[in-house]
Design a protein around this motif. Sequence first.
Motif, PDB file in Angstrom:
ATOM      1  N   MET A   1       0.850  -1.181   0.000  1.00  0.00           N
ATOM      2  CA  MET A   1       0.000   0.000   0.000  1.00  0.00           C
ATOM      3  C   MET A   1       0.890   1.237   0.000  1.00  0.00           C
ATOM      4  SD  MET A   1      -2.860   1.183   2.815  1.00  0.00           S
ATOM      5  CE  MET A   1      -1.812   0.730   4.158  1.00  0.00           C
ATOM      6  N   THR A   2       0.657   2.108  -0.962  1.00  0.00           N
ATOM      7  CA  THR A   2       1.419   3.351  -0.994  1.00  0.00           C
ATOM      8  C   THR A   2       0.781   4.357  -0.054  1.00  0.00           C
ATOM      9  OG1 THR A   2       0.144   4.231  -2.838  1.00  0.00           O
ATOM     10  CG2 THR A   2       2.122   2.990  -3.388  1.00  0.00           C
ATOM     11  N   SER A   3       1.537   5.390   0.272  1.00  0.00           N
ATOM     12  CA  SER A   3       1.000   6.410   1.172  1.00  0.00           C
ATOM     13  C   SER A   3       0.437   7.599   0.408  1.00  0.00           C
ATOM     14  CB  SER A   3       2.076   6.873   2.144  1.00  0.00           C
ATOM     15  OG  SER A   3       3.151   7.460   1.436  1.00  0.00           O
ATOM     16  N   ARG A   4       0.612   7.606  -0.940  1.00  0.00           N
ATOM     17  CA  ARG A   4       0.090   8.710  -1.744  1.00  0.00           C
ATOM     18  C   ARG A   4      -0.613   8.192  -2.983  1.00  0.00           C
ATOM     19  NH1 ARG A   4       3.999  13.918  -1.239  1.00  0.00           N
ATOM     20  NH2 ARG A   4       4.157  13.809   1.006  1.00  0.00           N
ATOM     21  N   GLY A   5      -1.511   9.025  -3.473  1.00  0.00           N
ATOM     22  CA  GLY A   5      -2.222   8.723  -4.702  1.00  0.00           C
ATOM     23  C   GLY A   5      -2.536  10.023  -5.406  1.00  0.00           C
ATOM     24  N   THR A   6      -3.160   9.936  -6.581  1.00  0.00           N
ATOM     25  CA  THR A   6      -3.552  11.136  -7.310  1.00  0.00           C
ATOM     26  C   THR A   6      -5.044  11.089  -7.618  1.00  0.00           C
ATOM     27  OG1 THR A   6      -2.942  10.133  -9.418  1.00  0.00           O
ATOM     28  CG2 THR A   6      -1.285  11.501  -8.359  1.00  0.00           C
ATOM     29  N   ILE A   7      -5.651  12.253  -7.629  1.00  0.00           N
ATOM     30  CA  ILE A   7      -7.084  12.352  -7.905  1.00  0.00           C
ATOM     31  C   ILE A   7      -7.312  12.134  -9.398  1.00  0.00           C
ATOM     32  CG2 ILE A   7      -9.085  13.881  -7.924  1.00  0.00           C
ATOM     33  CD1 ILE A   7      -7.952  15.186  -5.380  1.00  0.00           C
ATOM     34  N   TYR A   8      -8.113  11.121  -9.728  1.00  0.00           N
ATOM     35  CA  TYR A   8      -8.476  10.816 -11.111  1.00  0.00           C
ATOM     36  C   TYR A   8      -9.721  11.609 -11.518  1.00  0.00           C
ATOM     37  CZ  TYR A   8      -9.850   8.093 -15.176  1.00  0.00           C
ATOM     38  OH  TYR A   8     -10.218   7.704 -16.433  1.00  0.00           O
ATOM     39  N   THR A   9     -10.699  11.675 -10.634  1.00  0.00           N
ATOM     40  CA  THR A   9     -11.891  12.497 -10.797  1.00  0.00           C
ATOM     41  C   THR A   9     -12.486  12.719  -9.409  1.00  0.00           C
ATOM     42  OG1 THR A   9     -13.934  12.809 -12.083  1.00  0.00           O
ATOM     43  CG2 THR A   9     -13.533  10.603 -11.186  1.00  0.00           C
ATOM     44  N   ASP A  33      -4.101   4.689  -6.984  1.00  0.00           N
ATOM     45  CA  ASP A  33      -3.171   4.247  -5.942  1.00  0.00           C
ATOM     46  C   ASP A  33      -2.633   2.881  -6.355  1.00  0.00           C
ATOM     47  OD1 ASP A  33      -1.892   3.338  -3.663  1.00  0.00           O
ATOM     48  OD2 ASP A  33      -3.606   3.596  -2.340  1.00  0.00           O
ATOM     49  N   GLU A  34      -1.326   2.783  -6.565  1.00  0.00           N
ATOM     50  CA  GLU A  34      -0.672   1.529  -6.954  1.00  0.00           C
ATOM     51  C   GLU A  34      -1.308   0.917  -8.199  1.00  0.00           C
ATOM     52  OE1 GLU A  34      -0.809  -0.956  -3.447  1.00  0.00           O
ATOM     53  OE2 GLU A  34       1.108  -0.166  -2.786  1.00  0.00           O
ATOM     54  N   GLY A  35      -1.682   1.737  -9.162  1.00  0.00           N
ATOM     55  CA  GLY A  35      -2.258   1.235 -10.395  1.00  0.00           C
ATOM     56  C   GLY A  35      -3.734   0.905 -10.312  1.00  0.00           C
ATOM     57  N   SER A  36      -4.338   1.045  -9.158  1.00  0.00           N
ATOM     58  CA  SER A  36      -5.767   0.802  -8.976  1.00  0.00           C
ATOM     59  C   SER A  36      -6.478   2.132  -8.775  1.00  0.00           C
ATOM     60  CB  SER A  36      -6.019  -0.065  -7.743  1.00  0.00           C
ATOM     61  OG  SER A  36      -5.433  -1.323  -7.899  1.00  0.00           O
ATOM     62  N   ARG A  37      -7.743   2.151  -9.098  1.00  0.00           N
ATOM     63  CA  ARG A  37      -8.580   3.328  -8.834  1.00  0.00           C
ATOM     64  C   ARG A  37      -9.544   2.998  -7.712  1.00  0.00           C
ATOM     65  NH1 ARG A  37      -9.514   4.712 -15.128  1.00  0.00           N
ATOM     66  NH2 ARG A  37      -7.423   5.534 -15.485  1.00  0.00           N
ATOM     67  N   ILE A  38      -9.560   3.857  -6.707  1.00  0.00           N
ATOM     68  CA  ILE A  38     -10.321   3.618  -5.491  1.00  0.00           C
ATOM     69  C   ILE A  38     -11.299   4.770  -5.277  1.00  0.00           C
ATOM     70  CG2 ILE A  38     -10.138   3.345  -2.986  1.00  0.00           C
ATOM     71  CD1 ILE A  38      -7.127   2.543  -3.590  1.00  0.00           C
ATOM     72  N   LEU A  39     -12.585   4.456  -5.083  1.00  0.00           N
ATOM     73  CA  LEU A  39     -13.571   5.468  -4.720  1.00  0.00           C
ATOM     74  C   LEU A  39     -13.437   5.717  -3.232  1.00  0.00           C
ATOM     75  CD1 LEU A  39     -15.971   7.241  -5.563  1.00  0.00           C
ATOM     76  CD2 LEU A  39     -17.454   5.321  -4.968  1.00  0.00           C
ATOM     77  N   THR A  40     -13.225   6.973  -2.841  1.00  0.00           N
ATOM     78  CA  THR A  40     -12.947   7.293  -1.448  1.00  0.00           C
ATOM     79  C   THR A  40     -13.387   8.713  -1.113  1.00  0.00           C
ATOM     80  OG1 THR A  40     -11.181   7.298   0.239  1.00  0.00           O
ATOM     81  CG2 THR A  40     -10.595   8.125  -1.925  1.00  0.00           C
ATOM     82  N   ARG A  41     -13.403   8.994   0.132  1.00  0.00           N
ATOM     83  CA  ARG A  41     -13.640  10.351   0.614  1.00  0.00           C
ATOM     84  C   ARG A  41     -12.288  10.993   0.896  1.00  0.00           C
ATOM     85  NH1 ARG A  41     -17.796  12.223   5.317  1.00  0.00           N
ATOM     86  NH2 ARG A  41     -17.128  14.384   5.390  1.00  0.00           N
TER      87      ARG A  41
END
Length: 73
Positions: A1-9, A33-41
């Motif tokens: 699990m990475t500690s950072r990600g980028t907003i896709y939408t 995040d790590e090549g996956s897209r996660i729906l999150t708050r």
Amino acid sequence: MTSRGTIYTYSIIYSASQAFKDQTPFVIAVVEDEGSRILTRIEGYEKDRPISIGMEVELSRIDDNGYKLYKFI
């Protein structure tokens, strides 16, 4: 699990059901995040705060249900 990600939408929620009304506005986003897209708050949003696609966010915590929650950095 990475500690950072980028907003896709994302979407800024200004109107919500009674259970979440006191938390508006808030941001729901798809984060890469790590090549996956996660729906999150995204925690820590304040009205009129700049937000954009491609913005980097940081993993804040994993909630009691095992969902990743992110925050602005």
